[in-house]
Design a protein around this motif. Structure first.
Motif, short mmCIF file in Angstrom:
data_model
loop_
_atom_site.label_atom_id
_atom_site.label_comp_id
_atom_site.label_asym_id
_atom_site.label_seq_id
_atom_site.Cartn_x
_atom_site.Cartn_y
_atom_site.Cartn_z
N GLN A 9 0.82 -1.21 0.00
CA GLN A 9 0.00 0.00 0.00
C GLN A 9 0.86 1.27 0.00
OE1 GLN A 9 -3.48 -0.08 2.82
NE2 GLN A 9 -2.57 -2.04 3.44
N LEU A 10 2.10 1.11 0.44
CA LEU A 10 2.97 2.28 0.58
C LEU A 10 3.90 2.48 -0.61
CD1 LEU A 10 3.89 1.80 4.35
CD2 LEU A 10 2.43 3.59 3.39
N VAL A 11 4.38 1.39 -1.20
CA VAL A 11 5.29 1.52 -2.33
C VAL A 11 4.48 1.82 -3.59
CG1 VAL A 11 5.31 -0.90 -3.06
CG2 VAL A 11 7.35 0.49 -3.35
N LYS A 12 5.04 2.66 -4.45
CA LYS A 12 4.35 3.03 -5.68
C LYS A 12 4.44 1.91 -6.71
CE LYS A 12 6.90 6.66 -6.38
NZ LYS A 12 7.62 7.84 -6.95
N VAL A 13 3.56 1.93 -7.70
CA VAL A 13 3.67 0.98 -8.81
C VAL A 13 5.01 1.23 -9.50
CG1 VAL A 13 2.72 0.29 -11.04
CG2 VAL A 13 1.18 0.79 -9.13
N GLY A 14 5.78 0.18 -9.67
CA GLY A 14 7.12 0.31 -10.22
C GLY A 14 8.19 0.41 -9.15
N GLY A 15 7.75 0.60 -7.90
CA GLY A 15 8.67 0.65 -6.77
C GLY A 15 9.10 -0.75 -6.36
N VAL A 16 10.12 -0.82 -5.52
CA VAL A 16 10.73 -2.11 -5.17
C VAL A 16 10.74 -2.32 -3.65
CG1 VAL A 16 12.86 -3.47 -5.22
CG2 VAL A 16 12.20 -2.11 -7.22
N ILE A 17 10.35 -3.54 -3.24
CA ILE A 17 10.51 -3.99 -1.86
C ILE A 17 11.59 -5.06 -1.87
CG2 ILE A 17 9.39 -4.99 0.17
CD1 ILE A 17 6.68 -4.24 -1.15
#
Length: 306
Positions: free
Chosen positions: A235-243
């Motif tokens: 819910q916090l990372v943007k689309v295209g973001g990485v965990i």
């Protein structure tokens, strides 16, 4: 990170597992360094040309065999990190020459700490720095900071106005590395939150400005809660973001037979099922692309796609 369980786990880890593991085994080719080797050399000098040719053929065939046979074709042939020398080569050729002065200082200071096994490896730190640059990360998060090596590595490469929300159960370990972070001139980028990460994440989620806003999240904390962090982080990372989840190979025990696992310290056995559960869950999660990278103790990169 610095919980009572971690303290107990660390002390167990530092003890030799058994006599076999505590003893360095001398490679066969290095064991004959006395008169026996000379005697054997003398004996082989009487070998006939035909015998020598036969022996050479056998040795050539043995050398041509793959060292490891896996369940899938080719597994083992491309696994190159089989020696300490190769790891040292990577560090000395591409990591240490580019390691920031304060990162080195923090790494060496952490080596004196009783829980130093929790330190992110230097090659992993370098890998994360290049990754952060590739995705142009500006707003990041770190769950579990220990003495701050990966935290400093991140702070050094994000923009001057970048932000890292960092969290840990307490600040004691971070205090070890904080002088190096301040000396590097990046302390202003770090917003440290003390307390349980699940509670801290709920506080962050309560503010909608943080939703879909993080470029990168690095998780290196309590392994049993990785799977509980995941839905919140999505819910916090943007689309295209990485965990990025650290330790997803868990000392190699994810592929270890049960009888071998029994020889490992209690904390390794305790958390191994949680890592296995996480890896299986992430592999089936259609909301992400993922890659389990065999660097350090294994790091799984999850790129949000929806």
């Amino acid at each position: 990170m610095a919980t009572e369980a971690a303290v107990e786990a660390t002390h167990e880890y530092l003890k030799p597992i058994n006599a076999k593991e505590a003893t360095t085994e001398v490679p066969a080719e290095e064991s004959h360094v006395n008169g026996t080797a000379k005697q054997e050399t003398s004996q082989t000098s009487t070998t006939t040309t035909e015998e020598a040719s036969t022996k050479s053929d056998v040795e050539s065939k043995e050398a041509a065999k793959p060292e490891v046979k896996g369940r899938h074709p080719g597994v083992g042939k491309q696994t190159i990190l089989r020696t300490v020398g190769l790891m040292e080569y990577i560090l000395e050729s591409s990591v240490y020459p580019r390691e920031h002065e304060q990162l080195k200082e923090l790494r060496l200071e952490t080596a004196k700490h009783p829980w130093n096994l929790m330190l992110s490896t230097a090659d992993e730190g370098r890998f994360l720095q290049v990754l952060l640059k590739l995705i142009n990360a500006k707003k990041t998060m770190e769950i579990g900071v220990y003495t701050g090596y990966s935290l400093l590595a991140t702070a050094l490469v994000i923009p001057e106005d970048g932000e890292i929300i960092a969290m840990d159960i307490n600040r004691d370990c971070l205090n070890v590395g904080w002088p190096s972070i301040e000396k590097a001139g990046v302390a202003h980028k770090i917003d440290f939150r003390e307390g349980p990460a699940l509670e801290t994440l709920d506080v962050i989620l309560a503010d909608e400005k943080h939703h879909n806003s993080f470029d990168f999240v690095f998780v290196d904390a309590d392994k049993n809660n990785y799977i509980n962090y995941h839905p919140k982080l999505l819910q916090l990372v943007k689309v295209g973001g990485v965990i990025a989840y650290d330790n997803t190979l868990w000392n190699g025990t994810v592929a270890m037979p049960a009888e071998e696992l029994e020889e490992w310290p209690k904390y390794v056995r305790q958390y191994q099922p949680f890592i296995l559960e996480l890896n299986k869950f992430l592999a089936a999660d259609s909301r992400i692309d993922l890659s389990l990278v065999s660097i350090g103790d294994g790091i799984t990169l999850c790129r949000r796609v929806v």
